[in-house]
Write a protein that holds these residues in place. Structure first.
Motif, PDB file in Angstrom:
ATOM      1  N   ARG A  41       0.857  -1.180   0.000  1.00 38.26           N
ATOM      2  CA  ARG A  41       0.000   0.000   0.000  1.00 38.26           C
ATOM      3  C   ARG A  41       0.897   1.235   0.000  1.00 38.26           C
ATOM      4  N   PHE A  42       0.530   2.263  -0.718  1.00 33.81           N
ATOM      5  CA  PHE A  42       1.297   3.511  -0.755  1.00 33.81           C
ATOM      6  C   PHE A  42       2.756   3.264  -1.165  1.00 33.81           C
ATOM      7  N   GLN A  43       2.973   2.407  -2.151  1.00 31.57           N
ATOM      8  CA  GLN A  43       4.333   2.082  -2.597  1.00 31.57           C
ATOM      9  C   GLN A  43       5.195   1.602  -1.430  1.00 31.57           C
ATOM     10  N   SER A  44       4.555   0.932  -0.480  1.00 26.57           N
ATOM     11  CA  SER A  44       5.216   0.515   0.757  1.00 26.57           C
ATOM     12  C   SER A  44       4.671  -0.828   1.212  1.00 26.57           C
ATOM     13  N   LEU A  45       5.309  -1.376   2.239  1.00 29.04           N
ATOM     14  CA  LEU A  45       4.705  -2.428   3.038  1.00 29.04           C
ATOM     15  C   LEU A  45       4.105  -1.725   4.246  1.00 29.04           C
ATOM     16  N   ALA A  46       2.796  -1.834   4.406  1.00 32.90           N
ATOM     17  CA  ALA A  46       2.084  -1.073   5.430  1.00 32.90           C
ATOM     18  C   ALA A  46       1.403  -1.992   6.428  1.00 32.90           C
ATOM     19  N   SER A  47       1.463  -1.622   7.708  1.00 29.15           N
ATOM     20  CA  SER A  47       0.808  -2.364   8.786  1.00 29.15           C
ATOM     21  C   SER A  47      -0.028  -1.398   9.613  1.00 29.15           C
ATOM     22  N   GLU A  48      -1.179  -1.858  10.061  1.00 24.63           N
ATOM     23  CA  GLU A  48      -2.062  -1.016  10.868  1.00 24.63           C
ATOM     24  C   GLU A  48      -2.184  -1.556  12.281  1.00 24.63           C
ATOM     25  N   LEU A  63       4.940   2.258   7.956  1.00 26.64           N
ATOM     26  CA  LEU A  63       5.321   2.181   6.541  1.00 26.64           C
ATOM     27  C   LEU A  63       6.779   1.779   6.392  1.00 26.64           C
ATOM     28  N   LYS A  64       7.014   0.828   5.477  1.00 25.94           N
ATOM     29  CA  LYS A  64       8.370   0.525   5.015  1.00 25.94           C
ATOM     30  C   LYS A  64       8.362   0.787   3.503  1.00 25.94           C
ATOM     31  N   PRO A  65       8.708   2.008   3.084  1.00 24.46           N
ATOM     32  CA  PRO A  65       8.647   2.347   1.660  1.00 24.46           C
ATOM     33  C   PRO A  65       9.502   1.403   0.814  1.00 24.46           C
ATOM     34  N   GLN A  66       8.964   1.003  -0.323  1.00 27.64           N
ATOM     35  CA  GLN A  66       9.659   0.097  -1.236  1.00 27.64           C
ATOM     36  C   GLN A  66      10.213   0.841  -2.442  1.00 27.64           C
ATOM     37  N   THR A  67      10.361   2.138  -2.312  1.00 24.33           N
ATOM     38  CA  THR A  67      10.809   3.005  -3.411  1.00 24.33           C
ATOM     39  C   THR A  67      12.320   3.155  -3.460  1.00 24.33           C
ATOM     40  N   TYR A  68      13.017   2.510  -2.554  1.00 24.06           N
ATOM     41  CA  TYR A  68      14.439   2.719  -2.278  1.00 24.06           C
ATOM     42  C   TYR A  68      14.622   4.000  -1.477  1.00 24.06           C
ATOM     43  N   TYR A  69      15.677   3.977  -0.680  1.00 24.47           N
ATOM     44  CA  TYR A  69      15.933   4.979   0.349  1.00 24.47           C
ATOM     45  C   TYR A  69      15.801   6.415  -0.157  1.00 24.47           C
ATOM     46  N   ASN A  70      16.456   6.704  -1.272  1.00 21.25           N
ATOM     47  CA  ASN A  70      16.535   8.094  -1.729  1.00 21.25           C
ATOM     48  C   ASN A  70      15.231   8.648  -2.288  1.00 21.25           C
ATOM     49  N   GLU A  71      14.238   7.768  -2.520  1.00 19.74           N
ATOM     50  CA  GLU A  71      12.943   8.199  -3.062  1.00 19.74           C
ATOM     51  C   GLU A  71      11.809   7.991  -2.061  1.00 19.74           C
ATOM     52  N   THR A  72      12.173   7.893  -0.787  1.00 24.11           N
ATOM     53  CA  THR A  72      11.190   7.607   0.265  1.00 24.11           C
ATOM     54  C   THR A  72      10.037   8.602   0.291  1.00 24.11           C
ATOM     55  N   GLY A  73      10.301   9.832  -0.058  1.00 28.30           N
ATOM     56  CA  GLY A  73       9.275  10.876   0.007  1.00 28.30           C
ATOM     57  C   GLY A  73       8.054  10.580  -0.839  1.00 28.30           C
TER      58      GLY A  73
END
Length: 207
Positions: A41-48, A63-73
């Motif tokens: 979800r949200f280009q991430s691995l998301a937990s509620e 959120l654990k963004p899966q966009t790679y570190y430099n594109e986390t935003g």
């Protein structure tokens, strides 16, 4: 609602890197507080889930963004916009090379200090979000930084990594209640670490 994001790079090859301690913190929070299994979800691995505080439970999204570190935003900005949250509702856990290994500091706003993940979030959201900075130490010279952050923690370092992550999770009600200074103090009480100049430590290892 609180949005808690960890910085890191996706994939098993990066899982034990110093750059991924933000992911590790989010994983420990999910385990400690019984969050839902992660889903895309949200280009991430998301937990509620929710965090118990004296004033009652606080709903939270990890959120654990899966966009790679430099594109986390891109991922963080998408989630913040979806839930109509403010920067003050966002806490980002990440590695801080300018803090000695095991040290922990909370900060709101400010510059990126060369951290491209933080720079990416600030560009998408504004700089005024809350930052949970996990000290990983400095290699001693600028040209060594990339190799340092993208290398795995040494086995001996796990003696402070695990207690620090557990402390971040155990003290979380203070963070959820907006008591950032008390949260910082409690994390350091639960997982004390020597205060030192990280560059001096690196020079000492090379001596």
């Amino acid at each position: 609602m609180l949005l808690i994001a960890g910085l890191g790079n996706p994939g098993q090859g990066y899982a034990k890197n110093r750059h991924n301690i933000g992911f590790m913190a989010v994983d420990e929070i999910a385990r400690r507080w019984g969050f839902s299994p992660a889903r895309s979800r949200f280009q991430s691995l998301a937990s509620e889930g929710s965090i118990d505080t004296p004033a009652g439970p606080v709903r939270a999204l990890l959120l654990k963004p899966q966009t790679y570190y430099n594109e986390t935003g891109r991922a963080v900005g998408e989630a913040l916009k979806f839930f109509k949250l403010q920067p003050a509702d966002l806490v980002v856990f990440y590695d801080e090379i300018d803090l000695a290994p095991g040290r922990f500091r909370m900060k709101t706003g400010g510059g990126a200090a060369g951290n491209n993940g933080i720079r990416s979030i600030a560009a998408q959201v504004s700089p005024d979000f809350r930052r949970a900075r996990l000290g990983t130490g400095h290699p001693g010279a600028k040209e060594l930084v990339q190799g340092h952050v993208l290398s795995d923690f040494h086995k001996v370092e796990l003696k402070w990594v695990a207690p620090l992550l557990e402390a971040c999770a155990d003290a979380l009600p203070l963070l959820a209640a907006g008591e950032d200074e008390r949260y910082q103090a409690e994390v350091m009480r639960l997982a004390p670490a020597d205060k030192a100049d990280p560059r001096a430590l690196a020079r000492g290892k090379d001596a």
